[in-house]
Design a protein around this motif. Structure first.
Motif, PDB file in Angstrom:
ATOM      1  N   ASN A 279       0.791  -1.228   0.000  1.00 49.89           N
ATOM      2  CA  ASN A 279       0.000   0.000   0.000  1.00 49.89           C
ATOM      3  C   ASN A 279       0.826   1.282   0.000  1.00 49.89           C
ATOM      4  OD1 ASN A 279      -2.484   1.472   0.139  1.00 49.89           O
ATOM      5  ND2 ASN A 279      -2.096   1.814   2.305  1.00 49.89           N
ATOM      6  N   GLU A 280       1.703   1.445   0.991  1.00 49.92           N
ATOM      7  CA  GLU A 280       2.440   2.702   1.103  1.00 49.92           C
ATOM      8  C   GLU A 280       3.704   2.516   1.933  1.00 49.92           C
ATOM      9  OE1 GLU A 280       2.673   4.096   4.321  1.00 49.92           O
ATOM     10  OE2 GLU A 280       1.280   2.676   5.227  1.00 49.92           O
ATOM     11  N   CYS A 281       4.639   3.443   1.723  1.00 48.71           N
ATOM     12  CA  CYS A 281       5.877   3.484   2.495  1.00 48.71           C
ATOM     13  C   CYS A 281       6.151   4.955   2.789  1.00 48.71           C
ATOM     14  CB  CYS A 281       7.022   2.863   1.692  1.00 48.71           C
ATOM     15  SG  CYS A 281       8.613   2.826   2.565  1.00 48.71           S
ATOM     16  N   GLN A 282       6.367   5.290   4.085  1.00 46.49           N
ATOM     17  CA  GLN A 282       6.515   6.690   4.456  1.00 46.49           C
ATOM     18  C   GLN A 282       7.744   6.895   5.325  1.00 46.49           C
ATOM     19  OE1 GLN A 282       2.943   8.965   5.441  1.00 46.49           O
ATOM     20  NE2 GLN A 282       1.725   7.114   5.234  1.00 46.49           N
ATOM     21  N   GLN A 283       8.297   8.107   5.201  1.00 53.46           N
ATOM     22  CA  GLN A 283       9.458   8.497   5.978  1.00 53.46           C
ATOM     23  C   GLN A 283       9.122   9.761   6.772  1.00 53.46           C
ATOM     24  OE1 GLN A 283       9.573   8.148   2.473  1.00 53.46           O
ATOM     25  NE2 GLN A 283       9.974   5.978   2.838  1.00 53.46           N
ATOM     26  N   GLY A 284       9.617   9.822   7.999  1.00 48.95           N
ATOM     27  CA  GLY A 284       9.369  11.009   8.806  1.00 48.95           C
ATOM     28  C   GLY A 284       8.222  10.836   9.772  1.00 48.95           C
ATOM     29  N   ILE A 285       7.309  11.799   9.786  1.00 51.87           N
ATOM     30  CA  ILE A 285       6.282  11.863  10.818  1.00 51.87           C
ATOM     31  C   ILE A 285       5.402  10.617  10.853  1.00 51.87           C
ATOM     32  CG2 ILE A 285       4.686  13.135   9.327  1.00 51.87           C
ATOM     33  CD1 ILE A 285       3.728  14.618  11.865  1.00 51.87           C
ATOM     34  N   ALA A 286       5.094  10.026   9.695  1.00 53.61           N
ATOM     35  CA  ALA A 286       4.205   8.856   9.678  1.00 53.61           C
ATOM     36  C   ALA A 286       4.795   7.681  10.439  1.00 53.61           C
ATOM     37  CB  ALA A 286       3.893   8.445   8.246  1.00 53.61           C
TER      38      ALA A 286
ATOM     39  N   ASN B 298       1.462   3.560  -3.208  1.00 54.01           N
ATOM     40  CA  ASN B 298       0.935   2.705  -4.257  1.00 54.01           C
ATOM     41  C   ASN B 298      -0.583   2.809  -4.230  1.00 54.01           C
ATOM     42  OD1 ASN B 298       0.980   0.826  -6.363  1.00 54.01           O
ATOM     43  ND2 ASN B 298       0.942  -0.923  -4.979  1.00 54.01           N
ATOM     44  N   GLY B 299      -1.172   2.592  -3.041  1.00 52.25           N
ATOM     45  CA  GLY B 299      -2.589   2.847  -2.842  1.00 52.25           C
ATOM     46  C   GLY B 299      -2.818   4.299  -2.439  1.00 52.25           C
TER      47      GLY B 299
END
Length: 283
Positions: A124-131, A188-189
């Motif tokens: 679905n997703e990949c996040q850097q930082g606050i998430a 991605n999503g």
């Protein structure tokens, strides 16, 4: 899920997870033994583990093996972003029906908690930082509240005090941004964080990531604008940059955390690549 077992044809084996990575190991073993359909009953984290079981190293074990999803977790962002029905009955119908389509998968390399380079797939997703900070705090303190409320409250509390970090984001070797960023979303999503519409232009079968950069802004501006994330209009704000690309590289001299599919992974530097049409999803 007795109804699901009754509807599925052929031999059915049921695995129950007891600890992290159980879903990955049981999925990988099942596919190696000839399974043609893997059905995951669980939330985004369990789906994440199952997707990683489709590979042995970096190679798909059986590209024709299908994935079915019966979503029952706290956030259900993956199901929402991939067009999976929101009722259990309709999800079972999709799993047992003939509909299927190829969808993209992401692959991220990063530095794990042991300081070593590691690699995982994500759907679905990949996040850097606050998430990634929100994920850590949500899992530790607020998961019992459920995805929408728990993620929302944790995100607001984190946004009120989390500082920006200096990052360099390189997209397909062409677009390079170096700035103080609150966070980076490689999607991605379209949804993450318990219903936040982070990437409203995202399509899960176009061979592209949608990349959202959250630039520096005041804390009052963060909090006032926060509701716009749920309807996708945050992308029109002056401190949001929106790109699309196939390969994303993120570096920083700071300890910038990284998460994927709601699971904490480690830290940058990271390289994130799209695997077009890599997974056959029941729909």
């Amino acid at each position: 899920m007795q109804e699901l077992r009754n509807r599925l044809e052929g031999e059915v084996t049921v695995f129950t997870t007891a600890k992290p990575m159980d879903a990955t190991h049981s999925t990988r073993t099942s596919i190696m033994q000839g399974a043609e359909l893997i059905v995951v009953v669980g939330g985004d984290g369990t789906i994440h583990e199952v997707v990683n079981g489709f590979v042995d190293g970096v190679k798909l074990i059986n590209p024709s093996c299908q994935l079915g999803i019966v979503s029952s977790g706290t956030a259900q962002d993956t199901a929402r972003g991939f067009g999976i029905p929101n009722s259990t009955a309709l999800q079972i119908e999709a799993v047992c029906g003939s509909g299927k389509r190829f969808v993209d998968v992401g692959r991220a390399s990063f530095i794990n908690n042991q300081g070593k380079v590691s690699e995982q797939l994500f759907l679905n997703e990949c996040q850097q930082g606050i998430a990634a900070v929100v994920v850590q705090r949500f899992q530790a303190h607020h998961k019992w509240m459920g995805g929408f409320l728990g993620f929302g409250l944790t995100a607001i509390a984190t946004a009120a005090r989390h500082r920006e970090q200096l990052m360099t984001v390189e997209i397909d070797g062409r677009h390079v941004v170096t700035d103080l960023l609150l966070g980076v979303v490689v999607a991605n999503g379209a949804y993450a964080g318990g219903g936040m519409h982070f990437a409203p232009k995202s399509k899960v079968d176009d061979g592209l990531f949608d990349v959202v950069l959250i630039h520096r802004q005041s804390i009052p501006s963060r909090l006032i604008s926060f509701p716009r994330i749920y309807v996708g209009t945050h992308v029109n704000l002056s401190w949001i940059s929106y790109f699309q690309g196939r390969s994303i590289k993120i570096t920083s001299s700071e300890d910038v955390p990284i998460e994927a599919d709601g699971e904490f992974l480690g830290y940058v530097p990271c390289v994130i690549e799209i695997l077009p049409s890599a997974l056959l999803l029941k729909c």
